[in-house]
Motif scaffolding. Structure first.
Motif, mmCIF file in Angstrom:
data_model
loop_
_atom_site.group_PDB
_atom_site.id
_atom_site.type_symbol
_atom_site.label_atom_id
_atom_site.label_comp_id
_atom_site.label_asym_id
_atom_site.label_seq_id
_atom_site.Cartn_x
_atom_site.Cartn_y
_atom_site.Cartn_z
ATOM 1 N N UNK A 78 12.917 26.308 2.917
ATOM 2 C CA UNK A 78 13.120 25.512 3.495
ATOM 3 C C UNK A 78 11.824 25.005 4.684
ATOM 4 N N UNK A 79 10.858 25.517 4.200
ATOM 5 C CA UNK A 79 9.645 25.741 5.336
ATOM 6 C C UNK A 79 9.046 24.307 4.425
ATOM 7 N N UNK A 80 8.917 24.707 3.523
ATOM 8 C CA UNK A 80 8.556 23.714 2.446
ATOM 9 C C UNK A 80 9.111 22.742 2.815
ATOM 10 N N UNK A 81 10.304 22.311 2.299
ATOM 11 C CA UNK A 81 11.009 20.960 2.263
ATOM 12 C C UNK A 81 10.481 20.286 4.185
ATOM 13 N N UNK A 82 10.637 20.811 4.992
ATOM 14 C CA UNK A 82 9.797 20.774 5.948
ATOM 15 C C UNK A 82 8.952 20.841 6.366
ATOM 16 N N UNK A 83 7.861 20.777 5.686
ATOM 17 C CA UNK A 83 6.334 20.580 5.431
ATOM 18 C C UNK A 83 6.395 19.034 4.919
ATOM 19 N N UNK A 84 7.552 19.068 3.961
ATOM 20 C CA UNK A 84 6.845 17.402 3.250
ATOM 21 C C UNK A 84 7.640 16.675 4.207
ATOM 22 N N UNK A 85 8.876 17.130 4.626
ATOM 23 C CA UNK A 85 9.688 16.192 6.120
ATOM 24 C C UNK A 85 8.128 15.617 6.943
ATOM 25 N N UNK A 86 7.295 16.371 7.322
ATOM 26 C CA UNK A 86 6.990 16.072 8.686
ATOM 27 C C UNK A 86 5.107 15.759 8.118
ATOM 28 N N UNK A 87 4.454 16.219 7.021
ATOM 29 C CA UNK A 87 3.128 15.069 6.357
ATOM 30 C C UNK A 87 3.214 14.094 6.919
ATOM 31 N N UNK A 88 1.614 14.122 7.088
ATOM 32 C CA UNK A 88 1.317 12.193 7.991
ATOM 33 C C UNK A 88 1.528 11.575 6.697
ATOM 34 N N UNK A 89 1.593 11.868 5.174
ATOM 35 C CA UNK A 89 1.989 11.128 4.145
ATOM 36 C C UNK A 89 3.211 10.402 4.157
ATOM 37 N N UNK A 90 4.062 11.372 4.577
ATOM 38 C CA UNK A 90 5.528 11.433 3.977
ATOM 39 C C UNK A 90 5.718 9.980 4.105
ATOM 40 N N UNK A 91 6.070 9.191 4.684
ATOM 41 C CA UNK A 91 6.614 7.585 5.308
ATOM 42 C C UNK A 91 5.729 6.844 4.171
#
Length: 531
Positions: free
Chosen positions: A275-288
């Motif tokens: 879960x913490x990895x998926x959250x890191x992807x979700x919150x990454x500044x380049x994700x959008x």
């Protein structure tokens, strides 16, 4: 009446060969069918099934040429790479026993595993070989070695040099499905590691089940391989993907930046993470700005997922998420909480048994319990371990009443869905009440500023065990203990609210992200005795 026709060589040995079930054949047979297709993508290098098969065959011959005999143990201290996967399959194909070692362990713990397993050969990354204490461990144990990566040694022990002059054909080694193929040491969340023995057949049964449960197909699957293959979760995903003839994108570890790029570049469809990895992807500044549209199926494991996080992930990252659970002892995945079930109910659900398994909830006297009754979660199926290496007492205890005992508490709901309540050792007994730590953790994770949480019972003169929360919070205006307590009182009974809150920069975890609660208990035994 039909009379059987006797044929030359119609013997037990011949039938054994005809019915061969060997883990090395996962790659061998995939190569015969999908030869030129990429099996692994490692950085800028793609390795085909045919090439990976030849590489592993040559390494198998090299190990046998060193004098190793079928059944001998080969330890491995490697992070993910193409040579690591090839070496692993070479060990399988030679009829040897793979003993993967967590690269995050201290030299003393590594030495214990090498000694306890009786390993005769060590495959290790060059940077691991340079660690303090490892050369002495190799010398004292009389181990021969193979070194992967750079700088490559010039004494002939480099992986590439081991392959020189070796045959590219599959070694002629008789292997039975029931033979021991690997000893994987438990991750150490309880502080004590045990060597879990698996056969070719037990792991193969899990792989076949996973192919069906996850919908893996050769033409529509590209999987990420960023969790360590020395861990049961990534190992089962990577081998299932290879068995299907699909591609794995190999990375040395989790890095949100690198994973975002890999998903977009290689059109990754299958992703396993914490879960913490998926959250890191979700919150990454380049994700959008990152193209994640290829993701079709995401599996999370090893830690609870909050409802808020899951809903965001489904809406913004991947349409289908599933929770898969299992143990090193009952080769994962043993349970699955399917995507269609995920959004219908929330909480500590593990779902239903996978195709390979039968699950029960058992009382201490061996009685299987019905809906609503709390007991130990037990398993049986072809993916069960052979036992604990050199530990018959622990093996007998774990296999009472003909089921594998997980050490987890759970219950069935009225719809036949399994709920995980806690590890038996993590059930907190406070003031005469039993409080599942995971229930409190789930509530804490709902707080918008809490990124991670672990709850344990610590010695207390009045309560026996006092519920104590350790949290990692967002930077900038972190919540006070009073804020966290007020949040918990909205969602928990008064006896379930933590008596103390401790903010940490990070929780102690294994290399795969499992929280080591025993570390928190040991470090804070005197928390309520101070002053």
């Amino acid at each position: 009446m039909t009379t059987p026709i006797a044929t030359p060589g119609d013997s037990a040995a011949a039938r054994k060969r005809i019915g061969r079930l060997a883990l090395g054949d996962v790659l061998h047979r995939a190569a015969r069918r999908f030869g030129p297709r990429p099996a692994l993508i490692d950085g800028a290098t793609a390795t085909s099934f045919a090439e990976l098969d030849r590489m592993s065959n040559r390494f198998a011959h090299a190990l046998l040429a060193l004098g190793l005999l079928p059944g001998d143990r080969v330890a491995m201290l490697c992070n993910n790479s193409t040579p690591m996967v090839a070496a692993m399959f070479g060990i399988y194909k030679a009829g040897l026993v793979w003993v993967p070692i967590n690269t995050g362990l201290a030299a003393e713990a590594i030495g214990h595993i090498v000694d306890h397993s009786g390993a005769r050969h060590l495959v290790a990354d060059a940077d691991q070989m340079a660690r303090d204490g490892l050369p002495a461990l190799v010398a004292d144990g009389g181990l021969t070695t193979t070194v992967c990566g750079t700088p490559a040694p010039d004494d002939g022990t480099a992986f590439e040099r081991r392959l020189d002059g070796q045959a590219e054909s599959l070694p002629e080694v008789d292997i039975d499905g029931g033979d021991l193929v690997q000893i994987m040491y438990t991750s150490g969340t309880t502080g004590r590691q045990k060597g879990v023995m698996h056969s070719h057949a037990s792991i193969h049964a899990a792989l076949m089940s996973n192919l069906v449960e996850w919908g893996v197909s050769p033409d529509a699957c590209v999987a990420s391989c960023h969790l360590p293959v020395f861990h049961v979760g990534q190992h089962s995903v990577t081998l299932a993907v290879l068995l299907a003839g699909a591609t794995s994108v190999v990375m040395p570890g989790f890095d949100a930046d690198r994973l975002l790029d890999a998903i977009a570049r290689h059109r990754i469809t299958l992703l396993l993470g914490l879960p913490m990895m998926f959250r890191a992807l979700l919150d990454h500044p380049r994700r959008a700005q990152s193209d994640l549209s290829s993701l079709q199926f995401c599996i999370y494991a090893m830690a609870p997922m909050s409802k808020t996080l899951l809903l965001r992930l489904v809406a913004e990252i991947c349409p289908r998420f599933a929770l898969c659970s299992g143990q090193t002892e009952i080769y994962t995945a043993a349970t699955i909480f399917r995507p269609d079930q995920q959004l219908q109910r929330f909480g500590a659900y593990w779902g239903v048994a996978t195709l390979a398994d039968e699950i029960g909830v058992m009382a201490e006297d061996g009685t299987l319990l019905g809906p609503g009754q709390i007991g130990e979660i037990v398993y049986r199926g072809p993916n069960a371990m052979l036992g604990y290496f050199r530990d018959p007492e622990a093996t007998a205890h774990a296999s009472r009443f003909g089921w594998h005992h997980s050490g987890d508490l759970g219950r069935w709901d009225e719809d036949g869905q399994l709920l995980f309540l806690d590890r038996i050792k993590d059930m907190i007994k406070s003031g005469g009440e039993n409080v599942p730590s995971i229930k409190v953790e789930e509530v804490l994770l709902r707080h918008p500023a809490v990124r991670n949480a672990a709850v344990v019972g610590l010695p207390h003169e009045r309560w026996g065990e006092a519920i104590t929360a350790f949290v990692v919070v967002d930077a900038g205006g972190p919540p006070t203990a009073e804020d966290l307590e007020a949040h918990c009182r909205k969602h928990l009974g008064s006896f379930e609210v933590p008596k103390g809150f401790v903010v940490l920069d990070a929780l102690p975890v294994t290399s795969t992200g499992k929280i080591q609660k025993f570390q928190l208990r040991q470090r804070h035994l005197d928390f309520y005795r101070r002053g």
